[in-house]
Design an enzyme around this catalytic site. Structure first.
Site, PDB file in Angstrom:
ATOM      1  N   LYS A  32       0.831  -1.210   0.000  1.00 34.95           N
ATOM      2  CA  LYS A  32       0.000   0.000   0.000  1.00 34.95           C
ATOM      3  C   LYS A  32       0.872   1.269   0.000  1.00 34.95           C
ATOM      4  O   LYS A  32       0.646   2.206  -0.781  1.00 34.95           O
ATOM      5  CB  LYS A  32      -0.903  -0.018   1.241  1.00 34.95           C
ATOM      6  CG  LYS A  32      -1.647   1.269   1.483  1.00 34.95           C
ATOM      7  CD  LYS A  32      -2.699   1.481   0.433  1.00 34.95           C
ATOM      8  CE  LYS A  32      -3.301   2.860   0.510  1.00 34.95           C
ATOM      9  NZ  LYS A  32      -4.371   3.060  -0.433  1.00 34.95           N
ATOM     10  N   CYS A  47      -4.068  10.777   1.040  1.00 42.82           N
ATOM     11  CA  CYS A  47      -3.319   9.544   0.770  1.00 42.82           C
ATOM     12  C   CYS A  47      -1.932   9.804   0.211  1.00 42.82           C
ATOM     13  O   CYS A  47      -0.921   9.541   0.863  1.00 42.82           O
ATOM     14  CB  CYS A  47      -4.118   8.690  -0.199  1.00 42.82           C
ATOM     15  SG  CYS A  47      -5.813   8.501   0.322  1.00 42.82           S
TER      16      CYS A  47
HETATM   17  N1  SAJ Z   1      -2.433  14.597  -9.203  1.00 39.50           N
HETATM   18  C1  SAJ Z   1      -1.596  15.351 -10.007  1.00 39.50           C
HETATM   19  N2  SAJ Z   1      -1.234  14.844 -11.228  1.00 39.50           N
HETATM   20  C2  SAJ Z   1      -1.677  13.621 -11.661  1.00 39.50           C
HETATM   21  C3  SAJ Z   1      -2.511  12.860 -10.826  1.00 39.50           C
HETATM   22  C4  SAJ Z   1      -2.873  13.380  -9.604  1.00 39.50           C
HETATM   23  O1  SAJ Z   1      -1.166  16.453  -9.652  1.00 39.50           O
HETATM   24  O2  SAJ Z   1      -1.333  13.244 -12.785  1.00 39.50           O
HETATM   25  C5  SAJ Z   1      -2.841  15.137  -7.877  1.00 39.50           C
HETATM   26  C6  SAJ Z   1      -4.363  15.264  -7.725  1.00 39.50           C
HETATM   27  O3  SAJ Z   1      -4.823  16.477  -8.258  1.00 39.50           O
HETATM   28  C7  SAJ Z   1      -4.518  15.183  -6.221  1.00 39.50           C
HETATM   29  C8  SAJ Z   1      -3.413  14.219  -5.814  1.00 39.50           C
HETATM   30  O4  SAJ Z   1      -2.497  14.184  -6.892  1.00 39.50           O
HETATM   31  O5  SAJ Z   1      -4.298  16.450  -5.597  1.00 39.50           O
HETATM   32  C9  SAJ Z   1      -3.890  12.832  -5.501  1.00 39.50           C
HETATM   33  O6  SAJ Z   1      -4.875  12.415  -6.434  1.00 39.50           O
HETATM   34  P1  SAJ Z   1      -4.904  10.949  -7.067  1.00 39.50           P
HETATM   35  O7  SAJ Z   1      -6.032  10.873  -8.003  1.00 39.50           O
HETATM   36  O8  SAJ Z   1      -3.566  10.608  -7.591  1.00 39.50           O
HETATM   37  O9  SAJ Z   1      -5.074   9.976  -5.824  1.00 39.50           O
HETATM   38  P2  SAJ Z   1      -6.100   9.862  -4.595  1.00 39.50           P
HETATM   39  O10 SAJ Z   1      -5.457  10.460  -3.397  1.00 39.50           O
HETATM   40  O11 SAJ Z   1      -7.463  10.301  -4.937  1.00 39.50           O
HETATM   41  O12 SAJ Z   1      -6.147   8.256  -4.452  1.00 39.50           O
HETATM   42  C10 SAJ Z   1      -4.928   7.536  -4.297  1.00 39.50           C
HETATM   43  C11 SAJ Z   1      -4.953   6.330  -5.263  1.00 39.50           C
HETATM   44  N3  SAJ Z   1      -3.641   5.672  -5.285  1.00 39.50           N
HETATM   45  C12 SAJ Z   1      -3.014   5.413  -6.442  1.00 39.50           C
HETATM   46  O13 SAJ Z   1      -3.453   5.728  -7.522  1.00 39.50           O
HETATM   47  C13 SAJ Z   1      -1.716   4.703  -6.330  1.00 39.50           C
HETATM   48  C14 SAJ Z   1      -6.039   5.353  -4.817  1.00 39.50           C
HETATM   49  O14 SAJ Z   1      -6.001   4.179  -5.611  1.00 39.50           O
HETATM   50  C15 SAJ Z   1      -5.853   4.985  -3.336  1.00 39.50           C
HETATM   51  O15 SAJ Z   1      -6.865   4.098  -2.888  1.00 39.50           O
HETATM   52  C16 SAJ Z   1      -5.926   6.258  -2.525  1.00 39.50           C
HETATM   53  O16 SAJ Z   1      -4.851   7.111  -2.949  1.00 39.50           O
HETATM   54  C17 SAJ Z   1      -5.800   5.925  -1.049  1.00 39.50           C
HETATM   55  O17 SAJ Z   1      -6.833   5.982  -0.359  1.00 39.50           O
HETATM   56  O18 SAJ Z   1      -4.729   5.535  -0.599  1.00 39.50           O
END
Ligand code: SAJ
Length: 440
Positions: free
Chosen positions: A209, A263
């Site tokens: 994780k 996360c």
């Molecule tokens: N973000 C960027 N650029 C990107 C992707 C995301 O700047 O290309 C930013 C988003 O705007 C946001 C942050 O990153 O502020 C996180 O967003 P996210 O969509 O990457 O992730 P979370 O926090 O919504 O969910 C993550 C996921 N983990 C992975 O993709 C490895 C999800 O599968 C997990 O279940 C979740 O964390 C968790 O609960 O741990």
């Protein structure tokens, strides 16, 4: 296994409890928050998630689910409580997991734990925590792990906005404190998870994780640095990344206004706290992503200066989006919110209004924001539009609505919205582009 208790009715606990109830389990959702429990029992979901209302109604209606502030005996206890940072330790190099909620949930479980019960820890935790919880349960209950009761760690993997869908289809890793613990947990999940359930031990599951979310953080930091490089030479990083990703073995993420949520910006610290000598990359990553909102603020202030030079004594700044990512209502650790709050303080330099369709106006007002509900009205009012979050509503803005506006796009909405010819990262000169188009 028939009776399940889910402890913690948040973004993970509530949907998991509902799905388990839909699959036929009798589920009691436990939460310490009386108000939340009452809302949920009256069919009012406390999270914004597609399909949550329909599903909640269904399980309340068929009496497979109810919420309570009291915990009762069950065959399986699933702990899905938050693991924030220790409050006192929020300095840059000193962030540690606060496991208070985990252990207070375990304490409640210990009081009703009985022979044959399974306890599943879903909360994201530093490596070694599941074993500590198991030992704690043994001490508090007097029962023997692996004989009288069983413990497994099964971290959640779902993406906010797609929680129900991903709870069903995603593969899961189950780390048992013993073989039987893992098998019992597989039996529990197999009723509603269609994805593959891989069995392993507690430490592997904990590490998986943390590594997954840290890997995403590293990738985003890389994208943010590509953004900074491209900005310096005046080219569009979203175009560079799109083209680079056409390589069969390259898959770069996108620059944004920072990394938020509970996360990705948190979990790398759980590795750093356990492995301080082996986490240089993660420390640098956190620094880059944490600093991104400051860079956006600097860019805005530079634009405000240039607007002043052009005769706008106090420019109107419209901020699009405050949540931590697109199409959610969650503002936890939101870089967009951080940026907007900081810019709101610059009252002598600019007038700020926001447009945030996913958060109710009253709570935005309580934070001191002027919320412009009409998107087009907001854009018309603005001299400078700062795009922080790619909410689906924002895609309806047409190029011409932006005519004569300065735009800072920190999340690539323009690149996705319009032909790539018309986008550039931080200096979206639409007027110049429109003129060039007219000449062609
Ligand atoms: N973000 C960027 N650029 C990107 C992707 C995301 O700047 O290309 C930013 C988003 O705007 C946001 C942050 O990153 O502020 C996180 O967003 P996210 O969509 O990457 O992730 P979370 O926090 O919504 O969910 C993550 C996921 N983990 C992975 O993709 C490895 C999800 O599968 C997990 O279940 C979740 O964390 C968790 O609960 O741990």
């Amino acid at each position: 296994m028939k009776k399940i208790s889910v402890l913690g009715l948040g973004y993970i606990g509530l949907p998991t409890a509902i799905l388990a109830a839909q699959s036929g389990y009798k589920v009691l959702g436990f939460d310490i928050n009386q108000d939340k429990v009452e809302k949920i029992n009256s069919g009012e979901p406390t999270i914004l998630e597609p399909d949550v209302i329909r599903r909640l109604y269904q399980v309340l209606d068929n009496k497979n689910f109810s919420a309570s502030v009291d915990l009762y005996p069950a065959e399986c206890f699933l702990i899905a409580v938050p693991t924030p940072f220790e409050q006192a330790k929020t300095k840059k190099e000193d962030k540690k997991a606060d496991l208070t909620y985990v252990f207070s949930a375990a304490e409640k479980v210990a009081k009703v734990l009985a022979h044959g019960n399974l306890v599943i820890l879903e909360s994201t935790v530093p490596v070694g925590t599941t074993a500590k919880v198991a030992k704690f349960l043994e001490e508090k209950s007097g029962l023997k792990l692996g004989l009288d009761f069983f413990v497994a760690h099964c971290p959640e993997r779902v993406l906010p906005g797609k929680i129900f869908q991903e709870l069903i289809v995603n593969d899961r890793v189950i780390g048992g404190m013993c073989q039987r613990s893992a098998e019992l947990a597989r039996e529990f999940y197999s009723k509603f998870v269609k994805g593959h359930l891989t069995l392993t031990d507690d430490k592997v599951a904990e590490m998986v994780k943390l590594v997954e979310n840290s890997s995403r953080d590293v990738q985003i930091a890389f994208a943010n640095q590509i953004g900074a490089m491209c900005q310096k030479i005046g080219i569009d990083p979203y175009r560079v990344i799109e083209f680079a990703n056409k390589h069969p073995r390259v898959n770069i993420l996108n620059p944004g206004c920072g990394v938020g949520g509970h996360c990705i910006a948190v979990d790398p610290w759980f590795l750093i706290q356990t492995f301080p000598q082996d986490s240089e990359l993660l420390k640098t990553t956190r620094k880059i992503n944490d600093n991104k909102p400051n860079q956006v603020i600097e860019d805005v202030l530079l634009k405000i200066d240039s607007l002043k030079e052009k005769g706008k004594s106090k420019p109107n700044l419209l901020v699009l989006g405050l949540t931590f990512k697109a199409d959610v209502d969650d503002m936890r650790e939101s870089p967009a919110l951080k940026i907007a709050l900081e810019l709101k303080k610059k009252k002598s330099l600019l007038d700020l209004a926001i447009c945030e369709p996913n958060v109710i106006s009253d709570s935005l007002k309580d934070m001191g924001f002027t919320n412009i509900k009409g998107l087009f009205e907001g854009v018309a009012w603005a001299d400078l539009v700062l795009i922080l979050v790619k909410h689906k509503e924002f895609y309806s803005i047409k190029e011409l609505d932006f005519k004569n506006k300065e735009i800072i796009d920190s999340c690539g909405l323009l690149y996705e919205s319009y032909s790539s010819e018309f986008s550039s990262y931080l200096n979206f000169d639409l007027n110049k582009n429109l003129n060039e188009q007219a000449v062609r």
